[in-house]
Design a protein around this motif. Structure first.
Motif, short mmCIF file in Angstrom:
data_model
loop_
_atom_site.label_atom_id
_atom_site.label_comp_id
_atom_site.label_asym_id
_atom_site.label_seq_id
_atom_site.Cartn_x
_atom_site.Cartn_y
_atom_site.Cartn_z
N ALA A 147 0.83 -1.22 0.00
CA ALA A 147 0.00 0.00 0.00
C ALA A 147 0.86 1.27 0.00
O ALA A 147 0.59 2.22 0.74
N ASP A 169 -14.88 -0.03 2.49
CA ASP A 169 -13.79 -0.44 3.36
C ASP A 169 -14.38 -1.04 4.63
O ASP A 169 -15.53 -0.76 4.98
N ASN A 215 -8.14 1.05 6.47
CA ASN A 215 -7.04 0.35 5.82
C ASN A 215 -6.14 1.29 5.01
O ASN A 215 -6.63 2.21 4.36
N GLY A 241 -4.44 0.81 2.18
CA GLY A 241 -4.69 0.82 0.74
C GLY A 241 -5.96 1.55 0.36
O GLY A 241 -6.09 2.04 -0.77
N CYS A 242 -6.90 1.64 1.30
CA CYS A 242 -8.19 2.30 1.03
C CYS A 242 -8.23 3.74 1.53
O CYS A 242 -9.13 4.50 1.16
N TYR A 245 -9.47 -6.74 2.96
CA TYR A 245 -10.17 -5.90 1.99
C TYR A 245 -9.45 -5.94 0.63
O TYR A 245 -8.23 -5.93 0.55
N GLY A 246 -10.26 -5.97 -0.44
CA GLY A 246 -9.71 -6.03 -1.79
C GLY A 246 -9.50 -7.46 -2.26
O GLY A 246 -9.20 -7.70 -3.43
N HIS A 247 -9.67 -8.40 -1.34
CA HIS A 247 -9.53 -9.83 -1.66
C HIS A 247 -10.83 -10.56 -1.29
O HIS A 247 -11.52 -11.09 -2.15
N ASP A 259 -15.13 -6.45 -1.16
CA ASP A 259 -14.83 -5.30 -2.01
C ASP A 259 -16.11 -4.50 -2.29
O ASP A 259 -17.14 -4.73 -1.65
N ASP A 260 -16.05 -3.61 -3.27
CA ASP A 260 -17.17 -2.72 -3.62
C ASP A 260 -18.44 -3.45 -4.03
O ASP A 260 -19.52 -2.86 -4.05
N THR A 286 -10.85 -16.66 -2.61
CA THR A 286 -10.40 -15.28 -2.44
C THR A 286 -9.13 -15.16 -1.61
O THR A 286 -8.41 -14.17 -1.69
#
Length: 412
Positions: free
Chosen positions: A50, A130, A150, A152-153, A277-279, A282-283, A357
């Motif tokens: 990140a 997030d 987070n 990265g977020c 998050y991101g794995h 997510d959105d 994931t």
């Protein structure tokens, strides 16, 4: 453990974060936390995570351990993680609760003073921007909400909050504390004894998991929350810049405490069944799909409660439960090679019913563990499915999480 398992764990750690040297000649392009030099001194293998130079593991130093041994050390003694790359926010003003409730699923009004919990920042589609920790606390400036998001977020989270603040119009201010403070996670069964030695006047036996307090550790003012991302008992410690290095050194001086990196952290959180998050979320993931409906506060579900983004999608799903979604997050125990992110989950017929994931070899259980999403009704615990790894289909069993029992502390 066999050397093949050691190499698999090492390969997985390399996937979590690529070494800085592979991407840059030096770490100059990356942000550094206040204890960067301490990591290097302790043998930290610094990687790009990140946009921060962070240790994936430690090598060739006094307390350096393999990722497998580091995971075991956290489960039996205490590991110290630098989580300063994560972003802290303090929300102040008489309308702070109202504002933070308008951008999260949390019932902050009903949260007791000095307590915190995991929450989610939802989008208009009911997906997750997030996941976040929210705590109700106070300091010399008064009562406020302390939040951690987070790394990265954080840039998108902060931009989103700024946009919402512009339309809010109430009495609330956002105080961002990021690269000007240390944030450390001390995790494991010995963590409470380490803390008790550093703050003899505070009774940690009375502090439950989720509780937070201001205190002095070895004479240094800190904000301490009993929480973590490993499934173990532990603490997250916020320390102002002037004492960030000194506190890290003080914690590291305890014989029970060894430094822990991103490799161990990813394996520990997966063993505990926690999302990255991101794995794993997510959105496009709703709380119900992710098995996170419990984060939606009861008061937020009540008739006439103030809405939040996506509440028109999230609340009916929370009420109806699993039957309202097409797929659910599950635990898997795959045979053969570890099933990692992106691997297809199929039925014996070859029909694709889901995807992996997260995946790793568990040093504690000494077998593969994975997390993923499977279409209903194939998501039931005990079901057998197939997972495609390197072009070969291997059997996998659907199981409940956590894989390793959690040890969150509650006073007797």
């Amino acid at each position: 453990p066999p050397s093949s398992m050691l190499s698999r764990v090492a390969r997985n750690a390399a996937r979590v974060a690529r070494p800085v040297q592979a991407r840059f000649m030096a770490t100059d392009n990356l942000k550094k936390t206040l204890v960067y030099d301490e990591h290097v001194k302790a043998g930290g293998q610094m990687v790009d995570f990140a946009d921060y130079a962070m240790p994936v593991q430690y090598k060739d130093a006094e307390k350096a351990q393999s990722i497998i041994d580091s995971v075991k050390h956290v489960r039996t003694k205490a590991g110290l993680f630098d989580v300063s790359h994560m972003c802290s926010i303090r929300w102040r003003g008489k309308d702070a609760i109202k504002f933070v409730e308008s951008v999260t699923v949390a019932d902050i009004q009903g949260l007791p003073m000095g307590f915190g919990s995991l929450s989610l920042i939802p989008n208009e589609k009911g997906g997750i921007i997030d996941d976040t920790m929210i705590t109700k606390t106070s300091d010399e400036k008064g009562d406020h909400i302390y939040q951690v998001v987070n790394a990265g977020c954080a840039p998108k989270d902060l931009a989103y909050f700024e946009e919402k603040l512009g339309k809010f119009g109430g009495d609330v201010s956002m105080e961002v504390q990021w690269d000007n403070r240390g944030l450390y996670a001390l995790q494991g069964p010995e963590a409470k004894n380490v803390m008790q030695k550093l703050c003899p006047s505070y009774d940690f036996k009375k502090m439950s998991f989720g509780q937070a307090a201001n205190m002095e550790l070895a004479g240094m003012k800190c904000f301490v929350a009993r929480c973590g991302y490993t499934g173990e008992d532990g603490f997250e410690i916020f320390v102002p810049e002037e004492n960030a290095v000194k506190l890290w050194q003080t914690l590291m001086a305890d014989p029970a405490v060894y430094p822990s990196g991103l490799g161990a952290r990813d394996t520990l959180r997966l063993e505990a069944g926690l999302c990255l998050y991101g794995h794993d979320i997510d959105d496009n993931t709703t709380p119900t799909m992710a098995g996170l409906s419990w984060t939606v506060g009861k008061a937020r579900r009540a008739e006439g409660a103030a809405p939040f983004p996506g509440s028109d999608i999230i609340l009916p799903q929370v009420k109806e439960g699993a039957k309202s979604v097409k797929e659910m997050r599950v635990g898997l125990i795959p045979e053969g090679a570890p099933a990692r992110e992106g691997a297809e989950i199929t039925l014996e017929s070859g029909e694709v019913v889901g995807r992996v994931t997260s995946g790793a070899v568990s040093p504690i259980l000494k077998h593969n563990i994975s997390m993923g999403y499977i279409k209903r009704p194939h998501n039931k615990s005990g079901n057998e499915v197939m997972v495609k790894v390197r072009g070969k289909s291997k059997k996998a069993k659907v199981v409940k999480m956590p894989f390793v029992p959690t040890s969150y502390y509650k006073p007797e």
